[in-house]
Scaffold this active site. Structure first.
Site, PDB file in Angstrom:
ATOM      1  N   ASN A  97      -0.845  44.298   5.701  1.00  0.00           N
ATOM      2  CA  ASN A  97      -2.140  44.373   6.478  1.00  0.00           C
ATOM      3  C   ASN A  97      -1.379  44.705   8.320  1.00  0.00           C
ATOM      4  O   ASN A  97      -1.107  44.078   9.122  1.00  0.00           O
ATOM      5  CB  ASN A  97      -2.788  42.821   7.040  1.00  0.00           C
ATOM      6  CG  ASN A  97      -3.303  42.712   5.296  1.00  0.00           C
ATOM      7  OD1 ASN A  97      -3.923  44.197   4.675  1.00  0.00           O
ATOM      8  ND2 ASN A  97      -4.148  41.709   5.736  1.00  0.00           N
ATOM      9  N   ARG A 119      -6.185  35.608   9.759  1.00  0.00           N
ATOM     10  CA  ARG A 119      -6.853  34.617   9.043  1.00  0.00           C
ATOM     11  C   ARG A 119      -5.843  35.351   7.456  1.00  0.00           C
ATOM     12  O   ARG A 119      -6.354  34.595   6.237  1.00  0.00           O
ATOM     13  CB  ARG A 119      -7.555  34.172   8.781  1.00  0.00           C
ATOM     14  CG  ARG A 119      -8.344  33.797   9.783  1.00  0.00           C
ATOM     15  CD  ARG A 119      -9.714  32.756   9.375  1.00  0.00           C
ATOM     16  NE  ARG A 119     -10.990  33.594   8.706  1.00  0.00           N
ATOM     17  CZ  ARG A 119     -11.791  32.792   8.801  1.00  0.00           C
ATOM     18  NH1 ARG A 119     -11.949  31.626   8.394  1.00  0.00           N
ATOM     19  NH2 ARG A 119     -12.662  34.082   8.070  1.00  0.00           N
ATOM     20  N   ASP A 120      -4.980  36.773   7.625  1.00  0.00           N
ATOM     21  CA  ASP A 120      -5.066  36.960   6.879  1.00  0.00           C
ATOM     22  C   ASP A 120      -3.344  38.367   6.764  1.00  0.00           C
ATOM     23  O   ASP A 120      -3.191  39.150   6.587  1.00  0.00           O
ATOM     24  CB  ASP A 120      -6.135  38.050   5.503  1.00  0.00           C
ATOM     25  CG  ASP A 120      -5.028  38.401   4.334  1.00  0.00           C
ATOM     26  OD1 ASP A 120      -4.459  37.234   4.012  1.00  0.00           O
ATOM     27  OD2 ASP A 120      -5.727  39.133   3.846  1.00  0.00           O
ATOM     28  N   MET A 121      -3.008  37.611   7.792  1.00  0.00           N
ATOM     29  CA  MET A 121      -1.506  38.230   8.173  1.00  0.00           C
ATOM     30  C   MET A 121      -0.102  38.479   6.878  1.00  0.00           C
ATOM     31  O   MET A 121      -0.490  37.661   6.403  1.00  0.00           O
ATOM     32  CB  MET A 121      -1.214  37.666   9.622  1.00  0.00           C
ATOM     33  CG  MET A 121      -1.584  38.022  11.007  1.00  0.00           C
ATOM     34  SD  MET A 121      -1.330  39.444  10.996  1.00  0.00           S
ATOM     35  CE  MET A 121       0.055  40.233  11.780  1.00  0.00           C
TER      36      MET A 121
END
Length: 199
Positions: A126, A120-122
């Site tokens: 990251n 949910r935060d690619m």
């Protein structure tokens, strides 16, 4: 060993500590002025070792009434965002290196998908990389969640440039495919050295 239950080791207590194993014995070292407590061991016959080849070490940190799960990974000198910035002065990332990075990124997402976890935060920040040996791992699971069918999820999630269309339209019943959209955006950014979408 056969006949013995597998063990998962968690570190507990409101302190920072390191455990160093040498020759089968352990010694603990803490920051000055902080109390060290013994690691808490939880026995479980059902506990299976991680199947992912990176096998991140996990430990539990208790601070007051709150509980934190920390993941300790191998050191990586930079992230994909920094690598892309560096390559902007070299015209492009080599196609072979791009394929190796893309393969590792999608293999990581395949593993997460197999256990129903959405990152949910690619985004490039990251994704950790080592340009010397071409290794890549996904990091920062602070927004990750195990998706349960029928359970609503947060729609306002993921960085704007890499946010899937269903999230933009406010869907709360998405799947792990939202990470695939983000990974596609990252792949294009590795090719062009520029974000495909800008917020």
């Amino acid at each position: 060993p056969s006949g013995q239950s597998r063990q998962r080791h968690f570190r507990s207590g409101a302190q920072s500590q390191r455990q160093v194993n040498a020759g089968g014995s352990g010694s603990q070292e803490s920051l000055p002025g902080q109390e060290v407590q013994e690691p808490r061991t939880v026995d479980s016959e059902d506990a299976e070792p991680p199947q992912h080849p990176q096998d991140p070490r996990q430990f539990l940190h208790l601070l007051g009434d709150k509980e934190y799960l920390n993941v300790v990974m191998d050191y990586f000198p930079s992230n994909l965002y920094e690598s892309i910035q560096k390559y902007r002065n070299k015209s492009e990332i080599s196609r072979l290196k791009l394929k190796v990075y893309a393969y590792q990124m999608f293999r990581g997402l395949l593993y997460l998908n197999s256990i129903d976890i959405a990152h949910r935060d690619m985004k490039p920040q990251n994704v950790l990389v080592n340009d010397s040996n071409w290794k890549l791992i996904i990091c920062d699971f602070g927004s990750a969640k195990k998706l349960v069918p029928g359970e609503p999820n947060l729609a306002y999630i993921c960085s704007r440039c890499y946010r899937a269309p269903e999230l933009i339209f406010g869907s709360t019943s998405y799947t792990t495919q939202i990470d695939m959209w983000s990974a596609g955006c990252i792949l294009v950014e590795m090719l062009t050295l520029e974000p495909i979408f800008r917020s």
